[in-house]
Design a protein around this motif. Structure first.
Motif, PDB file in Angstrom:
ATOM      1  N   PHE A 102       0.947  -1.178  -0.019  1.00 40.99           N
ATOM      2  CA  PHE A 102      -0.132   0.130  -0.054  1.00 40.99           C
ATOM      3  C   PHE A 102       0.943   1.471  -0.216  1.00 40.99           C
ATOM      4  CE2 PHE A 102      -2.320  -2.927   3.062  1.00 40.99           C
ATOM      5  CZ  PHE A 102      -2.848  -3.428   2.115  1.00 40.99           C
ATOM      6  N   GLN A 103       0.550   2.220  -0.730  1.00 44.64           N
ATOM      7  CA  GLN A 103       1.011   3.543  -0.724  1.00 44.64           C
ATOM      8  C   GLN A 103       0.487   4.242   0.534  1.00 44.64           C
ATOM      9  OE1 GLN A 103       3.561   5.036  -2.695  1.00 44.64           O
ATOM     10  NE2 GLN A 103       3.842   2.865  -3.302  1.00 44.64           N
ATOM     11  N   ILE A 104       1.346   4.825   1.414  1.00 43.08           N
ATOM     12  CA  ILE A 104       1.026   5.947   2.170  1.00 43.08           C
ATOM     13  C   ILE A 104       1.773   7.138   1.997  1.00 43.08           C
ATOM     14  CG2 ILE A 104       0.402   4.130   4.230  1.00 43.08           C
ATOM     15  CD1 ILE A 104       3.283   4.398   5.316  1.00 43.08           C
ATOM     16  N   THR A 105       1.756   8.234   2.896  1.00 45.98           N
ATOM     17  CA  THR A 105       2.470   9.326   3.017  1.00 45.98           C
ATOM     18  C   THR A 105       3.270   9.375   4.266  1.00 45.98           C
ATOM     19  OG1 THR A 105       0.867  10.341   1.538  1.00 45.98           O
ATOM     20  CG2 THR A 105       2.364  11.873   2.661  1.00 45.98           C
ATOM     21  N   GLY A 106       4.640   9.536   4.283  1.00 47.35           N
ATOM     22  CA  GLY A 106       5.297   9.531   5.260  1.00 47.35           C
ATOM     23  C   GLY A 106       5.945   8.166   5.997  1.00 47.35           C
ATOM     24  N   THR A 107       6.568   8.107   6.940  1.00 45.58           N
ATOM     25  CA  THR A 107       7.204   7.058   7.455  1.00 45.58           C
ATOM     26  C   THR A 107       6.852   6.648   8.882  1.00 45.58           C
ATOM     27  OG1 THR A 107       9.309   7.371   6.262  1.00 45.58           O
ATOM     28  CG2 THR A 107       9.412   5.922   8.030  1.00 45.58           C
ATOM     29  N   PRO A 108       5.973   5.870   9.014  1.00 41.83           N
ATOM     30  CA  PRO A 108       5.588   5.654  10.571  1.00 41.83           C
ATOM     31  C   PRO A 108       6.605   4.949  11.395  1.00 41.83           C
ATOM     32  CG  PRO A 108       4.104   4.284   8.613  1.00 41.83           C
ATOM     33  CD  PRO A 108       5.611   4.752   8.124  1.00 41.83           C
ATOM     34  N   ASN A 109       6.440   5.433  12.868  1.00 47.42           N
ATOM     35  CA  ASN A 109       7.289   4.854  13.710  1.00 47.42           C
ATOM     36  C   ASN A 109       6.882   3.329  14.082  1.00 47.42           C
ATOM     37  OD1 ASN A 109       9.069   6.996  13.700  1.00 47.42           O
ATOM     38  ND2 ASN A 109       7.454   8.091  15.100  1.00 47.42           N
ATOM     39  N   CYS A 110       5.730   3.124  13.932  1.00 46.22           N
ATOM     40  CA  CYS A 110       4.996   1.707  14.270  1.00 46.22           C
ATOM     41  C   CYS A 110       4.004   1.436  13.617  1.00 46.22           C
ATOM     42  CB  CYS A 110       4.755   2.061  15.887  1.00 46.22           C
ATOM     43  SG  CYS A 110       3.884   3.257  16.549  1.00 46.22           S
ATOM     44  N   VAL A 111       3.537   0.246  13.753  1.00 47.12           N
ATOM     45  CA  VAL A 111       2.189  -0.105  13.185  1.00 47.12           C
ATOM     46  C   VAL A 111       1.632  -1.329  13.816  1.00 47.12           C
ATOM     47  CG1 VAL A 111       3.565  -2.001  11.803  1.00 47.12           C
ATOM     48  CG2 VAL A 111       1.402  -1.239  10.881  1.00 47.12           C
ATOM     49  N   ALA A 112       0.444  -1.534  13.754  1.00 48.56           N
ATOM     50  CA  ALA A 112      -0.334  -2.556  14.380  1.00 48.56           C
ATOM     51  C   ALA A 112      -1.420  -2.959  13.557  1.00 48.56           C
ATOM     52  CB  ALA A 112      -0.836  -1.974  15.697  1.00 48.56           C
ATOM     53  N   VAL A 113      -2.235  -4.065  13.807  1.00 51.41           N
ATOM     54  CA  VAL A 113      -3.307  -4.432  13.181  1.00 51.41           C
ATOM     55  C   VAL A 113      -4.185  -4.866  13.916  1.00 51.41           C
ATOM     56  CG1 VAL A 113      -4.088  -5.996  11.549  1.00 51.41           C
ATOM     57  CG2 VAL A 113      -1.787  -5.415  11.344  1.00 51.41           C
ATOM     58  N   ALA A 114      -5.601  -4.188  13.916  1.00 50.76           N
ATOM     59  CA  ALA A 114      -6.711  -4.428  14.835  1.00 50.76           C
ATOM     60  C   ALA A 114      -7.380  -6.016  14.637  1.00 50.76           C
ATOM     61  CB  ALA A 114      -7.812  -3.592  14.650  1.00 50.76           C
ATOM     62  N   PRO A 115      -8.160  -6.305  15.347  1.00 49.20           N
ATOM     63  CA  PRO A 115      -8.720  -7.713  15.364  1.00 49.20           C
ATOM     64  C   PRO A 115      -9.454  -7.850  13.937  1.00 49.20           C
ATOM     65  CG  PRO A 115      -8.788  -7.142  17.767  1.00 49.20           C
ATOM     66  CD  PRO A 115      -8.265  -5.848  16.811  1.00 49.20           C
ATOM     67  N   ASP A 116     -10.039  -6.824  13.622  1.00 49.10           N
ATOM     68  CA  ASP A 116     -11.047  -6.733  12.298  1.00 49.10           C
ATOM     69  C   ASP A 116     -10.046  -6.301  11.061  1.00 49.10           C
ATOM     70  OD1 ASP A 116     -10.159  -3.999  12.517  1.00 49.10           O
ATOM     71  OD2 ASP A 116     -12.387  -3.245  12.435  1.00 49.10           O
ATOM     72  N   GLY A 117      -8.794  -6.229  11.116  1.00 51.08           N
ATOM     73  CA  GLY A 117      -7.898  -6.109  10.097  1.00 51.08           C
ATOM     74  C   GLY A 117      -7.499  -4.605   9.875  1.00 51.08           C
ATOM     75  N   ALA A 118      -8.134  -3.858  10.489  1.00 50.01           N
ATOM     76  CA  ALA A 118      -7.777  -2.218  10.303  1.00 50.01           C
ATOM     77  C   ALA A 118      -6.154  -2.142  10.653  1.00 50.01           C
ATOM     78  CB  ALA A 118      -8.588  -1.349  10.956  1.00 50.01           C
ATOM     79  N   ILE A 119      -5.603  -1.562   9.768  1.00 47.23           N
ATOM     80  CA  ILE A 119      -4.348  -1.193   9.967  1.00 47.23           C
ATOM     81  C   ILE A 119      -3.779   0.089  10.689  1.00 47.23           C
ATOM     82  CG2 ILE A 119      -1.898  -1.027   8.909  1.00 47.23           C
ATOM     83  CD1 ILE A 119      -3.415  -2.683   6.317  1.00 47.23           C
ATOM     84  N   LEU A 120      -3.196   0.397  11.694  1.00 51.69           N
ATOM     85  CA  LEU A 120      -2.885   1.503  12.500  1.00 51.69           C
ATOM     86  C   LEU A 120      -1.593   1.769  12.380  1.00 51.69           C
ATOM     87  CD1 LEU A 120      -5.173  -0.288  14.304  1.00 51.69           C
ATOM     88  CD2 LEU A 120      -5.005   1.871  15.571  1.00 51.69           C
ATOM     89  N   LEU A 121      -1.280   3.214  11.809  1.00 49.33           N
ATOM     90  CA  LEU A 121       0.061   3.499  11.782  1.00 49.33           C
ATOM     91  C   LEU A 121       0.415   4.639  12.509  1.00 49.33           C
ATOM     92  CD1 LEU A 121       0.011   3.913   7.890  1.00 49.33           C
ATOM     93  CD2 LEU A 121       0.830   2.020   9.231  1.00 49.33           C
ATOM     94  N   GLY A 122       1.574   4.443  13.265  1.00 53.64           N
ATOM     95  CA  GLY A 122       1.815   5.711  14.411  1.00 53.64           C
ATOM     96  C   GLY A 122       2.862   6.432  13.715  1.00 53.64           C
ATOM     97  N   MET A 123       2.263   7.746  13.395  1.00 56.17           N
ATOM     98  CA  MET A 123       3.170   8.618  12.645  1.00 56.17           C
ATOM     99  C   MET A 123       3.610   9.158  14.083  1.00 56.17           C
ATOM    100  SD  MET A 123       2.413   7.689   9.734  1.00 56.17           S
ATOM    101  CE  MET A 123       3.297   8.712   8.571  1.00 56.17           C
ATOM    102  N   THR A 124       4.445  10.522  14.006  1.00 58.19           N
ATOM    103  CA  THR A 124       5.244  11.037  15.078  1.00 58.19           C
ATOM    104  C   THR A 124       4.316  11.215  16.047  1.00 58.19           C
ATOM    105  OG1 THR A 124       6.978  11.846  13.612  1.00 58.19           O
ATOM    106  CG2 THR A 124       6.870  12.980  15.546  1.00 58.19           C
ATOM    107  N   GLU A 125       3.151  12.163  15.692  1.00 64.89           N
ATOM    108  CA  GLU A 125       2.410  12.684  17.032  1.00 64.89           C
ATOM    109  C   GLU A 125       1.023  12.516  16.612  1.00 64.89           C
ATOM    110  OE1 GLU A 125       0.818  15.397  14.136  1.00 64.89           O
ATOM    111  OE2 GLU A 125       2.894  14.511  14.254  1.00 64.89           O
ATOM    112  N   HIS A 126       0.692  11.512  15.923  1.00 63.54           N
ATOM    113  CA  HIS A 126      -0.756  11.140  15.589  1.00 63.54           C
ATOM    114  C   HIS A 126      -0.710   9.664  14.874  1.00 63.54           C
ATOM    115  CE1 HIS A 126       0.215  12.526  11.331  1.00 63.54           C
ATOM    116  NE2 HIS A 126      -0.966  11.703  11.129  1.00 63.54           N
TER     117      HIS A 126
END
Lengths: 335, 202
Positions: A102-126
């Motif tokens: 997937f294309q995203i904008t920026g470089t996440p510091n961390c990533v997690a996946v929710a039980p329903d498959g949603a992808i969470l990207l930890g950017m610097t402050e959001h």
């Protein structure tokens, strides 16, 4: 007198003396006028490196090569390995076969996946949320100018966010509203306070649903309830292999499906296994010999097969450690 | 020779004035190549300790710096404390530095500031290595240009095992840990720290 010297009967003796004086000059002065630094001016790291030069039950399998600029974070979900880097998230299938990107904008510091498959990207402050196909779903409001999001654990009802900048763990709802601030020093509640001298602050939820947070400045772990109450903690500051050394360790933590704690350290990079409840050191998985002259690894995860995955920024790959004899014989993959 | 003797005094003065003018014009618009000074690249440095023993000056012109925007202000600072020291205080027996050149100052619980006393620092790099291995790698060595006498052939450069020394333009005499060349002087005791940025150690 002069005549006597010039006409000595032992010219070979004069020659030997002259050669001796010359040799002494070069030995004492000619080879260098500066002394080498003595023991008092040297810092011997080998003593500490030797501690992890031991036989382990683990061996390194072929790594997963990443075709991605600046890979920074990874997560495992439903047999898939998610790796996030500059402007991209790669999803690597089970057995490291195939990959979606997937294309995203920026470089996440961390990533997690929710039980329903949603992808969470930890950017610097959001936090930014993508659906399972990589389509943007939401962008949460900033946690503040001092925030530095370093880890996320997504649960069904809430999301835990580690904020190294504010030395806190935030419990948020799925709209990004902060429900609780966890880990702030509070003597009345016996909370010692999270110390994060460097941008490393990791958290993980074990298979029992318990929230464990690394306290890198105190060189140990703490377990919290959802409301921020501390349940238990253990710290192992030591230069021995059984504990954690340096200013801020462990830098990453993860759990196996059996609930065993896997830790990773920076400086002298070591991957180790602990009993999370007692803090008892169980074994070394990988020692500093395998990570030469390296300050840190980017992330740590355990896949469904129990393989230990280490995101290595030097080789831009996911290094794989398996129990000896359990190797799957796969060759290195590119994603 | 005979031609030369025919020059009268006026011609001679004209010639001398022309030479003087041409020289002044060349100095004004001619070669502007600036001077260079010795500096060591902290990203190549292996903390061998020779900077402390091979400089022609005693103590060495090489000093330790602390890049505050990388420093963790740790209580358990491995650059400051002896490994395995019993206490985390300023007791001499706890200090790693052989000349006690690092000053530890309480900031807020549990954070401390570490500033190098350059008059005491001998550039041995013990603290640099300890901070690199166990900390955030914020300590690094640099040649202080106000101390260095800029030898034609630097004796430390000759002995450096990692080829860290090179000549750099005098207008950009310091090399920071990030690898970039900066024109500003690294922070000294009592000076304002640089702009704070969050950095991931390498």
């Amino acid at each position: 007198m002069k005549e006597q010297v010039l006409n000595t009967k032992h010219p070979w003796l004069v020659g030997v003396v002259v050669v001796g004086i010359g040799a002494a000059y070069f030995v004492l002065l000619g080879s260098g006028q500066h002394p080498e630094p003595g023991l008092n001016l040297n810092y011997d790291v080998k003593v500490y490196e030797e501690l992890d030069r031991i036989e382990t039950r683990y061996e390194e399998a072929p790594p997963i090569r990443l075709v991605m600029e600046n890979p920074r974070a990874m997560a495992v979900h439903d047999g898939d390995l998610y790796v996030a880097g500059k402007n991209a998230v790669a999803v690597i299938g089970e057995n490291h076969a195939g990959a979606r990107r997937f294309q995203i904008t920026g470089t996440p510091n961390c990533v997690a996946v929710a039980p329903d498959g949603a992808i969470l990207l930890g950017m610097t402050e959001h936090i930014e949320i993508l659906d399972r196909d990589g389509n943007p779903q939401a962008t949460w409001a900033s946690f503040g100018a001092h925030s530095f999001v370093t880890s996320i654990a997504a649960q069904k009802d809430s999301v835990f966010v580690a904020d190294a900048g504010n030395r806190l763990v935030l419990r948020c709802d799925w709209q990004g509203n902060v429900l609780a601030r966890i880990g702030k020093k509070d003597a009345a509640r016996d909370i010692p306070g999270i110390e994060a001298p460097s941008p490393y602050l990791d958290l993980a939820v074990n298979p029992d649903g318990d929230l464990w947070v690394a306290n890198p400045g105190k060189l140990g772990l703490e377990r919290y309830r959802e409301n921020g109450d501390i349940v238990t903690s253990w710290y192992h500051p030591t230069l021995e292999l059984s504990g954690f050394s340096g200013c801020c360790n462990p830098t990453q933590i993860a759990f196996t499906q059996r609930g065993e704690l896997i830790t990773c350290e920076k400086g002298l990079v070591r991957v180790k296994r602990y009993d999370v409840t007692s803090g008892e050191f169980i074994e070394l998985i990988a020692g500093s010999k395998l990570f030469p002259r390296q300050q840190s690894v980017r992330d740590l995860a355990v896949d469904a097969a129990g393989r230990i995955l280490v995101l290595d920024p030097k080789t831009e790959s996911v290094r794989v450690f398996t129990e000896k004899g359990a190797g799957d014989g796969k060759t290195a993959q590119q994603t | 020779m005979s031609e030369l003797t025919k020059l009268d005094r006026r011609d001679f003065m004209r010639g001398a004035a022309a030479v003087t003018f041409a020289g002044a014009a060349y100095a004004a618009v001619g070669d502007k190549t600036e001077g260079t000074v010795w500096q060591l690249d902290p990203n190549k440095c292996t903390q061998c300790g020779r900077c402390s023993t091979h400089c022609v000056l005693n103590p060495s012109a090489v000093k330790c710096m602390n890049q505050f925007n990388i420093c963790g202000y740790c209580d358990l600072c491995f650059g400051y404390l002896q490994p395995g020291s019993r206490g985390r205080d300023t007791g001499a027996e706890n200090q790693l530095c052989p000349t006690a050149a690092i000053k530890r100052t309480y900031i807020e619980d549990p954070y401390y500031e570490y500033v190098i006393d350059e008059e005491r620092c001998i550039g041995c790099a013990k603290c640099v290595k300890a901070c690199l291995v166990f900390g955030n790698a914020s300590f690094y060595l640099q040649i202080r240009q106000d101390i260095c006498i800029n030898c034609n052939e630097c004796s430390i450069a000759k002995a450096c095992p990692s080829d860290s020394f090179s000549r750099v333009p005098a207008s950009t005499p310091y090399i920071y840990l990030t690898g970039g060349v900066e024109t500003t002087i690294p922070v000294r005791k009592g000076e304002e720290p640089q702009e704070k940025t969050v950095q991931h150690p390498a």
